[in-house]
Scaffold this motif. Structure first.
Motif, mmCIF file in Angstrom:
data_model
loop_
_atom_site.group_PDB
_atom_site.id
_atom_site.type_symbol
_atom_site.label_atom_id
_atom_site.label_comp_id
_atom_site.label_asym_id
_atom_site.label_seq_id
_atom_site.Cartn_x
_atom_site.Cartn_y
_atom_site.Cartn_z
ATOM 1 N N GLU A 177 0.778 -1.170 -0.055
ATOM 2 C CA GLU A 177 -0.111 0.135 -0.122
ATOM 3 C C GLU A 177 0.844 1.254 -0.034
ATOM 4 O OE1 GLU A 177 -2.185 -1.119 3.879
ATOM 5 O OE2 GLU A 177 -1.719 0.944 4.147
ATOM 6 N N THR A 178 0.075 2.305 -0.298
ATOM 7 C CA THR A 178 0.795 3.615 -0.436
ATOM 8 C C THR A 178 -0.079 4.451 0.320
ATOM 9 O OG1 THR A 178 1.531 3.186 -2.620
ATOM 10 C CG2 THR A 178 1.596 5.405 -2.053
ATOM 11 N N PHE A 179 0.379 5.618 0.958
ATOM 12 C CA PHE A 179 -0.238 6.467 1.477
ATOM 13 C C PHE A 179 0.219 7.784 1.244
ATOM 14 C CE2 PHE A 179 -0.804 9.239 5.512
ATOM 15 C CZ PHE A 179 -2.046 9.424 5.381
ATOM 16 N N TYR A 180 -0.340 8.913 1.268
ATOM 17 C CA TYR A 180 0.023 10.075 1.080
ATOM 18 C C TYR A 180 -0.691 11.332 1.863
ATOM 19 C CZ TYR A 180 2.388 13.628 -2.045
ATOM 20 O OH TYR A 180 3.411 14.777 -2.401
ATOM 21 N N ALA A 181 0.237 12.085 2.534
ATOM 22 C CA ALA A 181 -0.298 13.180 3.247
ATOM 23 C C ALA A 181 0.402 14.539 2.755
ATOM 24 C CB ALA A 181 0.043 13.110 4.783
ATOM 25 N N PRO A 182 -0.589 15.530 2.341
ATOM 26 C CA PRO A 182 -0.143 16.696 1.963
ATOM 27 C C PRO A 182 0.596 17.352 2.971
ATOM 28 C CG PRO A 182 -2.571 16.864 2.237
ATOM 29 C CD PRO A 182 -2.039 15.447 2.559
ATOM 30 N N ALA A 183 1.435 18.533 2.895
ATOM 31 C CA ALA A 183 1.774 19.248 3.993
ATOM 32 C C ALA A 183 0.620 19.972 4.247
ATOM 33 C CB ALA A 183 3.042 20.111 3.630
ATOM 34 N N PHE A 184 0.692 20.633 5.599
ATOM 35 C CA PHE A 184 -0.304 21.413 6.282
ATOM 36 C C PHE A 184 -0.256 22.759 5.484
ATOM 37 C CE2 PHE A 184 -2.517 24.092 9.444
ATOM 38 C CZ PHE A 184 -3.791 23.185 9.427
ATOM 39 N N PRO A 185 -1.306 23.307 4.752
ATOM 40 C CA PRO A 185 -1.114 24.536 4.258
ATOM 41 C C PRO A 185 -1.022 25.677 5.230
ATOM 42 C CG PRO A 185 -3.190 23.514 3.686
ATOM 43 C CD PRO A 185 -2.508 22.657 4.584
ATOM 44 N N LEU A 186 0.115 26.528 5.064
ATOM 45 C CA LEU A 186 0.450 27.450 6.084
ATOM 46 C C LEU A 186 0.479 28.826 5.470
ATOM 47 C CD1 LEU A 186 3.398 25.756 7.792
ATOM 48 C CD2 LEU A 186 1.202 25.974 8.964
ATOM 49 N N HIS A 187 -0.053 30.029 6.098
ATOM 50 C CA HIS A 187 -0.068 31.259 5.844
ATOM 51 C C HIS A 187 1.171 31.820 6.010
ATOM 52 C CE1 HIS A 187 -4.404 30.868 6.370
ATOM 53 N NE2 HIS A 187 -4.434 32.027 5.385
ATOM 54 N N ASP A 188 2.068 31.309 6.584
ATOM 55 C CA ASP A 188 3.362 31.674 7.071
ATOM 56 C C ASP A 188 4.676 30.857 7.132
ATOM 57 O OD1 ASP A 188 3.057 34.690 7.158
ATOM 58 O OD2 ASP A 188 1.563 34.271 8.778
#
Lengths: 307, 307
Positions: free
Chosen positions: B214-225
């Motif tokens: 299996e493969t899992f993908y987590a995006p990076a948490f979108p940040l304002h700064d």
């Protein structure tokens, strides 16, 4: 339910590290309708020249796409020529010949004017507005644009945005529109300009959806073979709007599913050149990859003792 | 439960578009332990020079980090100097001074030898092996590496990999290791070399986990700064291994949660320079952002009629 798309039907010449193709089927309306027609009824508004091989669109007709709004006029079809390096996220445009698109003045049939959902492909914002003006009561309007229009037709674009439910652009475009390098802030700025929601397409890195009060992120589906990224964005739009139309829902939950559907269909598009992968794609295959997408991104909440 | 980390404790000089800092706290073991200690008990093996401001590590001790394995020897502390442009994914290394790290020969205390989980920070694979040899019965071994070792110590790295449960590298590193540009294929190749699982860190674009089947993908948490990306990878590793240790679980479900925990803590790290954001970070804040992460990526299955 029905979706109307206005955009290009084109002949593309493409070079990638995995091969090249000359004068193959392309164009935003073509990719969009091939994708959306897997999910709902689609009508196309556009123009081609006398040189266009109309038989190449037969697979769309078989899928129920209404091509009555695709004019055929004197002159040559819109052509685009581009090249991709190993970084498949960035196309280098070598040539663009608007040809018959230059004098295109879309006139919608009564059936087209009654469309419930509308995709304004990446064309001159003046044309986008002229199409939008003709659609009687659209329930959802989605628009694409590009650096060229953001630079040269900014006023028209700002006129369009308050009438747009979903602005669908890439990283660079939303940054340019907002004059802001942080993508989250740029999306928020586009919302202030009037777009209700913004979808930021980030190529192989996925797509971000910003709606009032929430943010959603779907990665791109990881692929073992990416052959030609051309049309990924318009395939994404087709899956996105096609699903919203099929669900007859524009709420936050449906928008999330629509982003994933867009990513799902786009992930097929890039596996082959031109529309080769879309031509025989079935909804069952799409549905299966959508389910794999869930398994790709799903994780459980933390148990209570991690507190 | 306990985690042992071997890696650098350093003084960094960093320049980003948002400011600069000179000789501030840094190093892989420092970022790792600051992150992991939010979740579990951590011990550090490393070395600093006489010039090192030990009082700057007091916050780690307050968090229960065991620093008994941090030797202080004659000479100067490891120093790194780097610069980031607006593309915060890519650091430009300006200077690296190994200093006391050059002659570092880690000797583990009996307590350290009993560690259950082990993080081999990005150091010479020979040193990584020497540490691993001393740990009696590790239940999970996670290792980082970099282009320099992949190029110059490939044999030692290939010796290490079959003893590694999770290889944690970035895009470029896994590509270099495998000699393969597609990230999925490259991760599969690293698994063939012996690593049971591979985590590919992709900076602001998230992280990919490949485990058998299996493969899992987590995006990076979108940040304002985002102010300074230094230490994001080691903070990720700290959150990742810290959670696995706290859960006392290395199964696929726990690995997914661990990737998200890694991304969550790394998203705090980059909001300020050095370890400034980690210093006073609470587990409650981490838990809240983890929950926001779920809301960021969660979507429902398709309803039955889309079939």
């Amino acid at each position: 339910m029905s979706v109307l798309v206005v955009g290009s039907v084109a002949l593309d010449s493409v070079e990638t590290p995995f091969g090249e193709r000359e004068d193959v089927l392309g164009g935003s309306a073509t990719y969009f309708s091939a994708s959306a027609s897997l999910l709902t009824k689609v009508a196309v508004v556009g123009v081609v020249g006398e040189d266009f091989p109309l038989h190449q669109l037969q697979f769309l007709e078989r899928r129920g796409v209404d091509l009555a709004g695709l004019e055929r006029v004197k002159g040559k079809t819109f052509r685009w020529k581009g090249r991709y390096g190993f970084d498949l996220n960035q196309a280098q445009t070598l040539e663009t010949h608007l040809n018959v698109f230059e004098s295109f003045d879309p006139k919608l049939s009564p059936a087209a004017c009654a469309a419930e959902r509308l995709f304004l492909g990446n064309i001159d914002p003046e044309l986008q507005l002229r199409v939008l003006d003709q659609v009687a009561r659209p329930r959802l309007v989605c628009a694409d644009t590009m650096n060229y229009w953001i630079g040269s037709k900014r006023q028209k674009l700002l006129e369009l945005l308050p009438r747009v439910d979903v602005l669908m652009v890439n990283d660079g475009e939303v940054r340019q529109l907002a004059g802001e390098s942080n993508v989250l802030r740029a999306a928020a700025a586009a919302q202030k300009m009037g777009a209700r929601a913004v979808v930021v397409k980030r190529g192989e890195y996925g797509a971000l959806l910003a709606v009032p009060g929430e943010t959603f992120y779907a990665p791109a589906f990881p692929l073992h073979d990416v052959v030609d990224p051309t049309g990924a964005g318009d395939s994404f739009a087709g899956g996105f709007l096609g699903l919203l139309d099929r669900l007859d829902d524009g709420g936050p939950g449906a928008l999330r599913q629509a982003v994933v559907m867009g990513s799902t269909i786009a992930s097929f598009t890039v596996e082959q050149f031109s529309l080769d992968r879309l031509r025989d794609l079935s909804l069952a295959q799409v549905r299966q990859r959508f389910a794999e997408f869930r398994s790709l991104t799903h994780f459980e909440e933390l148990p209570g003792h991690v507190a």
